[in-house]
Design an enzyme around this catalytic site. Structure first.
Site, PDB file in Angstrom:
ATOM      1  N   ASN A 183      25.483 -39.743 -96.559  1.00  0.00           N
ATOM      2  CA  ASN A 183      24.762 -39.553 -97.514  1.00  0.00           C
ATOM      3  C   ASN A 183      23.851 -40.934 -98.833  1.00  0.00           C
ATOM      4  O   ASN A 183      24.947 -40.809 -99.629  1.00  0.00           O
ATOM      5  CB  ASN A 183      24.728 -38.550 -98.285  1.00  0.00           C
ATOM      6  CG  ASN A 183      23.375 -37.466 -99.065  1.00  0.00           C
ATOM      7  OD1 ASN A 183      23.032 -37.865 -99.386  1.00  0.00           O
ATOM      8  ND2 ASN A 183      24.164 -36.187 -99.659  1.00  0.00           N
ATOM      9  N   TYR A 211      24.684 -41.791-107.410  1.00  0.00           N
ATOM     10  CA  TYR A 211      25.633 -41.792-108.528  1.00  0.00           C
ATOM     11  C   TYR A 211      26.022 -42.807-108.426  1.00  0.00           C
ATOM     12  O   TYR A 211      26.470 -43.116-110.222  1.00  0.00           O
ATOM     13  CB  TYR A 211      26.991 -41.220-107.132  1.00  0.00           C
ATOM     14  CG  TYR A 211      26.722 -40.053-107.226  1.00  0.00           C
ATOM     15  CD1 TYR A 211      26.487 -38.685-108.228  1.00  0.00           C
ATOM     16  CD2 TYR A 211      26.383 -39.465-105.624  1.00  0.00           C
ATOM     17  CE1 TYR A 211      26.785 -37.524-108.004  1.00  0.00           C
ATOM     18  CE2 TYR A 211      26.499 -38.344-105.205  1.00  0.00           C
ATOM     19  CZ  TYR A 211      26.258 -37.461-106.553  1.00  0.00           C
ATOM     20  OH  TYR A 211      26.442 -35.226-106.765  1.00  0.00           O
ATOM     21  N   GLU A 217      33.240 -36.071-104.402  1.00  0.00           N
ATOM     22  CA  GLU A 217      33.239 -36.717-102.675  1.00  0.00           C
ATOM     23  C   GLU A 217      31.461 -36.181-102.295  1.00  0.00           C
ATOM     24  O   GLU A 217      30.843 -35.822-102.941  1.00  0.00           O
ATOM     25  CB  GLU A 217      34.097 -35.469-102.082  1.00  0.00           C
ATOM     26  CG  GLU A 217      35.224 -35.439-102.351  1.00  0.00           C
ATOM     27  CD  GLU A 217      36.163 -34.285-103.537  1.00  0.00           C
ATOM     28  OE1 GLU A 217      36.994 -34.578-104.065  1.00  0.00           O
ATOM     29  OE2 GLU A 217      35.525 -33.247-103.644  1.00  0.00           O
ATOM     30  N   VAL A 262      19.080 -30.641-105.048  1.00  0.00           N
ATOM     31  CA  VAL A 262      17.440 -30.593-105.455  1.00  0.00           C
ATOM     32  C   VAL A 262      16.711 -30.548-104.057  1.00  0.00           C
ATOM     33  O   VAL A 262      17.298 -30.093-102.792  1.00  0.00           O
ATOM     34  CB  VAL A 262      16.841 -31.835-105.429  1.00  0.00           C
ATOM     35  CG1 VAL A 262      15.721 -32.268-105.911  1.00  0.00           C
ATOM     36  CG2 VAL A 262      17.775 -32.486-106.298  1.00  0.00           C
TER      37      VAL A 262
END
Length: 223
Positions: free
Chosen positions: A153, A160, A148, A116
């Protein structure tokens, strides 16, 4: 209210998608890499772009429309909120906001890209793209999705997990800087209840986008 469209990438947008890749992924793929994905029958390569009240990108509207300075010939993408200033990289067409890609490998959807634009994060665009990729995997009749992600992060990991991905392992020193990668997995894409799950996610994504001042524009041929 500002509008956006979710679409497959087309060849005319290759230069713009490479620039967006540079901004949000650090230059992961080249223009030739994106061209190969467009030509591959095993890839779904999607984009989100800002559009106006018509199906045209905001940057193609007449001077003075949608917040543009009538004295300036430069197009301006209106921010989703009054607190957001439009980034200079979105001042020329097309106004690309997000990108994503899956590879179809046997029964698996491998999420290879999801990014994004840095100036438009935390507004639901990542959720929209992830939903669209999983819907594409469902339509291809793939049974599970995997990816992955850098262990550092946390924002991506949280995204997720919001979509029910589970940690199933680690790839040591997977990235160029020797950082480890988490392996995430989502099973059951062809289970009978997954279709309803997609509907629930779609409503949640729409609600989040509306909170940020976005609404999906219904365009012929959209995802």
């Amino acid at each position: 209210m500002n509008f956006l469209a979710l679409e497959p990438l087309t060849a005319d947008l290759l230069p713009a998608i490479v620039e967006l890749d540079r901004l949000c992924l650090g230059g992961l793929w080249t223009i030739d890499g994106y061209r190969r994905e467009l030509e591959s029958p095993n890839s779904d390569l999607l984009i989100v772009k800002g559009v106006g009240s018509s199906s045209e990108p905001l940057s193609k509207q007449k001077p003075g429309d949608n917040g543009q300075n009538p004295q300036s010939q430069e197009p301006l993408l209106p921010p989703p909120s009054s607190l957001l200033s439009p980034p200079s990289s979105l001042l020329s067409p097309p106004s690309l906001l997000a990108l994503g890609c899956i590879w179809s490998i046997a029964d698996e959807a491998h999420i290879t890209l999801l990014g994004v634009h840095p100036d438009y994060r935390k507004q639901g665009l990542g959720q929209l793209m992830l939903y669209a990729l999983l819907k594409a995997a469902y339509r291809r009749e793939l049974k599970w999705a995997t990816l992955e992600v850098r262990v550092s992060n946390q924002a991506a990991i949280d995204l997720y997990k919001k979509f029910d991905f589970q940690e199933v392992g680690t790839r040591k020193r997977y990235y160029d800087n020797q950082e480890d990668a988490l392996i995430l997995w989502l099973n059951g894409l062809q289970n009978p209840e997954f279709r309803q799950t997609l509907k629930v996610w779609k409503q949640q994504v729409s609600d989040r986008l509306e909170q940020a001042g976005w609404r999906e524009k219904r365009i012929k041929g959209r995802i």
